[in-house]
Scaffold this motif. Structure first.
Motif, PDB file in Angstrom:
ATOM      1  N   LEU A 142      -4.396   3.488  15.405  1.00 30.16           N
ATOM      2  CA  LEU A 142      -4.696   3.768  13.999  1.00 30.16           C
ATOM      3  C   LEU A 142      -3.541   4.504  13.334  1.00 30.16           C
ATOM      4  O   LEU A 142      -3.219   4.246  12.171  1.00 30.16           O
ATOM      5  N   VAL A 143      -2.915   5.416  14.066  1.00 37.52           N
ATOM      6  CA  VAL A 143      -1.738   6.110  13.522  1.00 37.52           C
ATOM      7  C   VAL A 143      -0.630   5.098  13.253  1.00 37.52           C
ATOM      8  O   VAL A 143       0.025   5.131  12.193  1.00 37.52           O
ATOM      9  N   SER A 144      -0.427   4.171  14.180  1.00 32.13           N
ATOM     10  CA  SER A 144       0.609   3.148  14.002  1.00 32.13           C
ATOM     11  C   SER A 144       0.301   2.255  12.807  1.00 32.13           C
ATOM     12  O   SER A 144       1.214   1.868  12.057  1.00 32.13           O
ATOM     13  N   ARG A 145      -0.962   1.920  12.613  1.00 26.71           N
ATOM     14  CA  ARG A 145      -1.339   1.095  11.464  1.00 26.71           C
ATOM     15  C   ARG A 145      -1.055   1.833  10.163  1.00 26.71           C
ATOM     16  O   ARG A 145      -0.575   1.232   9.195  1.00 26.71           O
ATOM     17  N   THR A 146      -1.344   3.136  10.125  1.00 27.99           N
ATOM     18  CA  THR A 146      -1.019   3.910   8.923  1.00 27.99           C
ATOM     19  C   THR A 146       0.479   3.884   8.662  1.00 27.99           C
ATOM     20  O   THR A 146       0.934   3.703   7.526  1.00 27.99           O
ATOM     21  N   GLY A 147       1.266   4.063   9.721  1.00 26.89           N
ATOM     22  CA  GLY A 147       2.712   4.042   9.564  1.00 26.89           C
ATOM     23  C   GLY A 147       3.211   2.706   9.055  1.00 26.89           C
ATOM     24  O   GLY A 147       4.090   2.647   8.177  1.00 26.89           O
ATOM     25  N   ALA A 148       2.655   1.615   9.577  1.00 30.11           N
ATOM     26  CA  ALA A 148       3.070   0.286   9.126  1.00 30.11           C
ATOM     27  C   ALA A 148       2.711   0.066   7.664  1.00 30.11           C
ATOM     28  O   ALA A 148       3.479  -0.546   6.906  1.00 30.11           O
ATOM     29  N   THR A 149       1.549   0.556   7.251  1.00 33.14           N
ATOM     30  CA  THR A 149       1.150   0.424   5.844  1.00 33.14           C
ATOM     31  C   THR A 149       2.114   1.192   4.945  1.00 33.14           C
ATOM     32  O   THR A 149       2.544   0.690   3.899  1.00 33.14           O
ATOM     33  N   LEU A 150       2.467   2.399   5.343  1.00 33.30           N
ATOM     34  CA  LEU A 150       3.404   3.190   4.552  1.00 33.30           C
ATOM     35  C   LEU A 150       4.753   2.476   4.420  1.00 33.30           C
ATOM     36  O   LEU A 150       5.310   2.366   3.316  1.00 33.30           O
ATOM     37  N   LEU A 151       5.270   1.994   5.529  1.00 29.76           N
ATOM     38  CA  LEU A 151       6.611   1.394   5.520  1.00 29.76           C
ATOM     39  C   LEU A 151       6.641   0.051   4.798  1.00 29.76           C
ATOM     40  O   LEU A 151       7.720  -0.413   4.417  1.00 29.76           O
ATOM     41  N   ALA A 152       5.475  -0.572   4.622  1.00 31.87           N
ATOM     42  CA  ALA A 152       5.424  -1.854   3.911  1.00 31.87           C
ATOM     43  C   ALA A 152       5.527  -1.689   2.396  1.00 31.87           C
ATOM     44  O   ALA A 152       5.665  -2.680   1.671  1.00 31.87           O
ATOM     45  N   ASN A 153       5.496  -0.467   1.899  1.00 39.78           N
ATOM     46  CA  ASN A 153       5.548  -0.232   0.458  1.00 39.78           C
ATOM     47  C   ASN A 153       6.904  -0.598  -0.126  1.00 39.78           C
ATOM     48  O   ASN A 153       7.946  -0.374   0.505  1.00 39.78           O
ATOM     49  N   ASP A 154       6.878  -1.126  -1.342  1.00 47.41           N
ATOM     50  CA  ASP A 154       8.090  -1.174  -2.150  1.00 47.41           C
ATOM     51  C   ASP A 154       8.451   0.270  -2.512  1.00 47.41           C
ATOM     52  O   ASP A 154       7.619   1.010  -3.054  1.00 47.41           O
ATOM     53  N   VAL A 155       9.661   0.686  -2.198  1.00 46.19           N
ATOM     54  CA  VAL A 155      10.012   2.106  -2.307  1.00 46.19           C
ATOM     55  C   VAL A 155       9.944   2.587  -3.753  1.00 46.19           C
ATOM     56  O   VAL A 155       9.406   3.673  -4.038  1.00 46.19           O
ATOM     57  N   THR A 156      10.464   1.814  -4.687  1.00 48.99           N
ATOM     58  CA  THR A 156      10.438   2.236  -6.095  1.00 48.99           C
ATOM     59  C   THR A 156       9.003   2.387  -6.584  1.00 48.99           C
ATOM     60  O   THR A 156       8.663   3.360  -7.279  1.00 48.99           O
ATOM     61  N   SER A 157       8.158   1.443  -6.229  1.00 51.15           N
ATOM     62  CA  SER A 157       6.750   1.508  -6.627  1.00 51.15           C
ATOM     63  C   SER A 157       6.075   2.728  -6.006  1.00 51.15           C
ATOM     64  O   SER A 157       5.352   3.472  -6.671  1.00 51.15           O
ATOM     65  N   PHE A 158       6.340   2.963  -4.714  1.00 56.49           N
ATOM     66  CA  PHE A 158       5.763   4.127  -4.036  1.00 56.49           C
ATOM     67  C   PHE A 158       6.175   5.418  -4.721  1.00 56.49           C
ATOM     68  O   PHE A 158       5.350   6.299  -4.960  1.00 56.49           O
ATOM     69  N   LEU A 159       7.459   5.539  -5.036  1.00 59.23           N
ATOM     70  CA  LEU A 159       7.937   6.773  -5.656  1.00 59.23           C
ATOM     71  C   LEU A 159       7.282   7.006  -7.008  1.00 59.23           C
ATOM     72  O   LEU A 159       6.951   8.142  -7.369  1.00 59.23           O
ATOM     73  N   GLY A 160       7.072   5.927  -7.776  1.00 65.75           N
ATOM     74  CA  GLY A 160       6.389   6.067  -9.057  1.00 65.75           C
ATOM     75  C   GLY A 160       4.973   6.566  -8.890  1.00 65.75           C
ATOM     76  O   GLY A 160       4.498   7.422  -9.646  1.00 65.75           O
ATOM     77  N   CYS A 161       4.284   6.031  -7.881  1.00 68.67           N
ATOM     78  CA  CYS A 161       2.897   6.461  -7.638  1.00 68.67           C
ATOM     79  C   CYS A 161       2.848   7.864  -7.041  1.00 68.67           C
ATOM     80  O   CYS A 161       1.948   8.646  -7.349  1.00 68.67           O
ATOM     81  N   TYR A 162       3.842   8.193  -6.196  1.00 67.56           N
ATOM     82  CA  TYR A 162       3.857   9.529  -5.613  1.00 67.56           C
ATOM     83  C   TYR A 162       4.122  10.583  -6.684  1.00 67.56           C
ATOM     84  O   TYR A 162       3.581  11.696  -6.616  1.00 67.56           O
ATOM     85  N   ARG A 163       4.935  10.225  -7.676  1.00 76.18           N
ATOM     86  CA  ARG A 163       5.157  11.168  -8.767  1.00 76.18           C
ATOM     87  C   ARG A 163       3.844  11.469  -9.487  1.00 76.18           C
ATOM     88  O   ARG A 163       3.588  12.614  -9.881  1.00 76.18           O
ATOM     89  N   VAL A 164       2.985  10.444  -9.644  1.00 75.00           N
ATOM     90  CA  VAL A 164       1.662  10.680 -10.233  1.00 75.00           C
ATOM     91  C   VAL A 164       0.874  11.647  -9.359  1.00 75.00           C
ATOM     92  O   VAL A 164       0.268  12.616  -9.856  1.00 75.00           O
ATOM     93  N   PHE A 165       0.877  11.404  -8.051  1.00 79.84           N
ATOM     94  CA  PHE A 165       0.163  12.305  -7.143  1.00 79.84           C
ATOM     95  C   PHE A 165       0.690  13.730  -7.248  1.00 79.84           C
ATOM     96  O   PHE A 165      -0.071  14.699  -7.202  1.00 79.84           O
ATOM     97  N   ALA A 166       2.002  13.871  -7.427  1.00 77.64           N
ATOM     98  CA  ALA A 166       2.623  15.198  -7.454  1.00 77.64           C
ATOM     99  C   ALA A 166       2.368  15.958  -8.748  1.00 77.64           C
ATOM    100  O   ALA A 166       2.503  17.189  -8.776  1.00 77.64           O
TER     101      ALA A 166
END
Length: 243
Positions: A142-166
């Protein structure tokens, strides 16, 4: 009689699959709906500036009226936004591992994590797994699956969404008192980011909210302690079912 709708909104960089252990426990009592947030999972990446309103608007069509609305981490902020601006969608509101009205120190810490993700996304993902799962009994697959999901993100899109979270807790903070739906704020005792203090802060800010802290759990509460989480949620919903 049809089962009441229960909508589960995942966290930043994740997708609907994080809810699978919980869905297995709740599907006999609810019609469980687990949409991917905009920019996540099978949905196309987001470009440009992303706002909390964008994320909420992008998932609202998947939510039936008077749903039991549950959000995890970033998903909790989206759920709070929906309960505030689209109250007809929410019968109850549950905020899981949610931040609330960060202090300057807490805001600096999340900004540092955002800056780290900009510098080295892969290292940031590894640090997230450590922060979420260190010293837990979550199975390695399950930890590996979480890691794979994270790494599959488009980085620019992730950063935009993380800025919302922040930042979006500051946007929501002055308006939380207008959310009148029965609410639950639940987190893990050992969550270093969405702390028990934040959960109590959120429970104090919402007019009709209880705080629950699950012993021995870290940030990924629905994966680490799905039975305890499901029990807290169904108890809350059962006691609020008259609304």
């Amino acid at each position: 009689m049809s089962k009441p709708p229960l909508v589960l909104l995942h966290g930043v960089g994740l997708d609907h699959t994080m809810w699978e252990p919980v869905t297995a426990l709740l599907a006999d009592r609810f019609t469980v709906i687990t949409p991917d947030l905009p920019g996540h999972g099978a949905r196309p990446p987001l470009a440009g500036t992303v706002t909390l309103g964008d994320l909420a608007d992008g998932v609202a069509a998947a939510i039936p009226a008077r749903s039991h609305l549950v959000g995890f981490s970033l998903g909790a902020l989206v759920a709070q936004h929906l309960a505030l601006h689209r109250p007809e969608l929410a019968r109850t509101l549950a905020s899981v591992s949610s931040v609330c009205r960060r202090t300057p120190h807490e805001r600096a810490a999340v900004q540092a994590r955002l800056d780290a993700a900009k510098r080295d996304f892969a290292a940031s993902a590894a640090a997230s797994l450590e922060r979420w799962y260190a010293d837990t009994d979550v199975p390695a697959d399950l930890v590996s699956r979480t890691g794979a999901t994270l790494l599959a993100n488009d980085v620019t899109s992730f950063l935009g969404c993380y800025r919302v979270f922040a930042t979006a807790d500051a946007e929501l903070g002055p308006h939380l008192g207008r959310i009148t739906r029965p609410s639950l704020a639940v987190t893990g005792e050992d969550d270093p980011g969405s702390t028990p203090e934040m959960t109590r802060r959120l429970a104090s800010a919402l007019p009709s909210c209880r705080a629950v802290v699950i012993p021995g759990a870290r940030h990924m509460l629905p994966l680490q302690r799905p039975e305890a989480f499901a029990r807290a949620l169904t108890t809350f919903i059962g006691e609020s079912a008259h609304v």
